[in-house]
Design an enzyme around this catalytic site. Structure first.
Site, PDB file in Angstrom:
ATOM      1  N   SER A  89       0.839  -1.193   0.000  1.00 49.57           N
ATOM      2  CA  SER A  89       0.000   0.000   0.000  1.00 49.57           C
ATOM      3  C   SER A  89       0.880   1.251   0.000  1.00 49.57           C
ATOM      4  O   SER A  89       1.683   1.438  -0.900  1.00 49.57           O
ATOM      5  CB  SER A  89      -0.952  -0.038   1.198  1.00 49.57           C
ATOM      6  OG  SER A  89      -1.939   0.955   1.110  1.00 49.57           O
ATOM      7  N   ASP A 146      -6.239  -4.337  -2.071  1.00 48.94           N
ATOM      8  CA  ASP A 146      -5.143  -3.885  -1.216  1.00 48.94           C
ATOM      9  C   ASP A 146      -4.302  -5.044  -0.687  1.00 48.94           C
ATOM     10  O   ASP A 146      -4.826  -6.000  -0.116  1.00 48.94           O
ATOM     11  CB  ASP A 146      -5.763  -3.106  -0.052  1.00 48.94           C
ATOM     12  CG  ASP A 146      -4.754  -2.628   0.961  1.00 48.94           C
ATOM     13  OD1 ASP A 146      -3.587  -2.451   0.591  1.00 48.94           O
ATOM     14  OD2 ASP A 146      -5.143  -2.419   2.116  1.00 48.94           O
TER      15      ASP A 146
END
Length: 379
Positions: free
Chosen positions: A62, A238
């Site tokens: 991320s 993610d």
């Protein structure tokens, strides 16, 4: 041709893990800048040291993935990365409607409330167009060559002069971790739909795709589908859902630094940088108890410190073996105390920097920072 760091360490390769954590990623950059500053001082150099010259492999998830791309794919200094991170955070997380920044006409608190309400009618609060635009600007300025700067975010993630790094993402439609690399993987994989796609298409992954894929956190950014028009298309979510702290994936991937027929490389150090620690709370006693429980479950799933402690126990055991007796593991993660700083709260960037600086200055943390410096320096 494969890019190799400008330095070596007698005890082996150096590994760097960068946690996820939204805008709080600036805290890890502040700590890394301090490490590289001390490396510079220790070696008596005039210019700021680049992390890509001192780590053989880095992994990020991320926001850690975005930082990893800046530091290793683009070979930026920590100082330059901090400057660009400020710009990226504001551009990406400013509340918008149809791409227009609504903080220009209303208080930020109201703008944020309106922005957050988007999840009532769509899956994400922020569009990835802003993220792509921000990354385009960074690559246009810091690209490794003319082709990089021309293509901007559409430049390939793989580059012969890039430092070795990868970002973690999650193939949501396969429930698997996927690693998007800046280098050609020489690992022999078992046959699977995910591995087959990566084998056939990994060299087509762009900087923009990798950035959006590792950041596609549910409710924050939209999912990413890739490759286009492919029957075996993957849907990326993610990477923080499975590897918010990418330490395990980094450790396993050290074998990619050698050929399959060669022994595992000796490891000088594993440096793990967090984005700020907040003590987890018990599930809230709200009238809708499920909300509090669900929030706590998500907090545990993305808890970077828990994985860090697991790895610490693992490394302590390995240090008793001759092949890892000189391997050093250092986890640095500033405490955020009682500060309530959300993953998208770009207005708290200066506070985050101050908290990270205070963490560095604490006497008890000096020992660990110096251990990291000693394990990174090629002496």
């Amino acid at each position: 041709m494969v890019y190799l760091p400008a330095t070596r360490h007698l005890n082996g390769v150096r590994l760097l893990a960068l946690d996820g954590g939204g805008v709080r990623g600036v805290a890890s950059l502040i700590v890394l800048k301090e490490i590289m500053k001390r490396v510079q001082q220790r070696k008596g150099l005039k210019e700021e040291c680049r992390p890509a010259d001192y780590f053989e492999l880095a992994a990020g998830t991320s926001t850690g993935g975005i930082i990893g791309i800046m530091l290793f794919r683009l070979r930026m200094t920590a100082s330059d990365a901090i400057d660009q991170y400020d710009i990226i955070s504001k551009e990406v997380f400013s509340p918008k409607i149809y791409g227009w920044n609504i903080t220009r006409v209303m208080p930020n608190s109201l703008a944020s409330w309106i922005n957050n309400s988007k999840t009532l009618v769509q899956s994400s609060r922020f569009d990835d167009a802003s993220l792509k635009k921000a990354i385009d600007k960074v690559v246009a300025k810091y690209g490794l060559d003319e082709e990089d700067r021309r293509l901007k975010g559409d430049a390939p993630l793989m580059h012969p002069n890039a430092g070795r790094m990868f970002v973690c993402t999650t193939a949501q439609n396969r429930a698997e971790t996927v690693l998007l690399r800046s280098y050609k993987d020489n690992t022999i994989h078992v046959q699977s739909k995910v591995n087959d796609v990566m084998r056939d298409h990994s060299d087509k992954i762009t900087i923009s795709l990798a950035t959006r894929a590792t950041s596609a956190a549910p409710t924050y950014f939209p999912e990413v589908k890739w490759p286009e028009n492919d029957p075996q298309q993957l849907t990326f979510w993610d990477g923080g859902l499975l590897n918010n702290n990418p330490i395990d994936q980094l450790w396993y991937s050290r074998y990619e630094l050698v050929q399959p027929n060669e022994p595992a490389p000796a490891v000088s150090c594993v440096i793990s940088l967090g984005t700020g620690y907040v003590k987890p709370d018990s599930p809230s006693e709200s009238w809708f108890q499920l909300v509090g429980v669900a929030s706590s479950v998500m907090g545990f799933a993305t808890n970077t410190n828990a994985k860090g402690k697991d790895f610490s126990r693992h490394m302590t055991a390995l240090n008793n073996r001759s092949e890892h007796s000189k391997t050093r593991y250092v986890r640095l993660n500033p405490s955020l105390g009682k500060s309530e700083i959300g993953l998208a709260d770009y207005t708290k960037m200066e506070e985050l920097k101050q908290l990270a600086t205070a963490y560095i200055e604490e006497e008890k943390n000096q020992l660990w920072i110096n251990k990291a410096v000693a394990a990174v320096c090629d002496e």
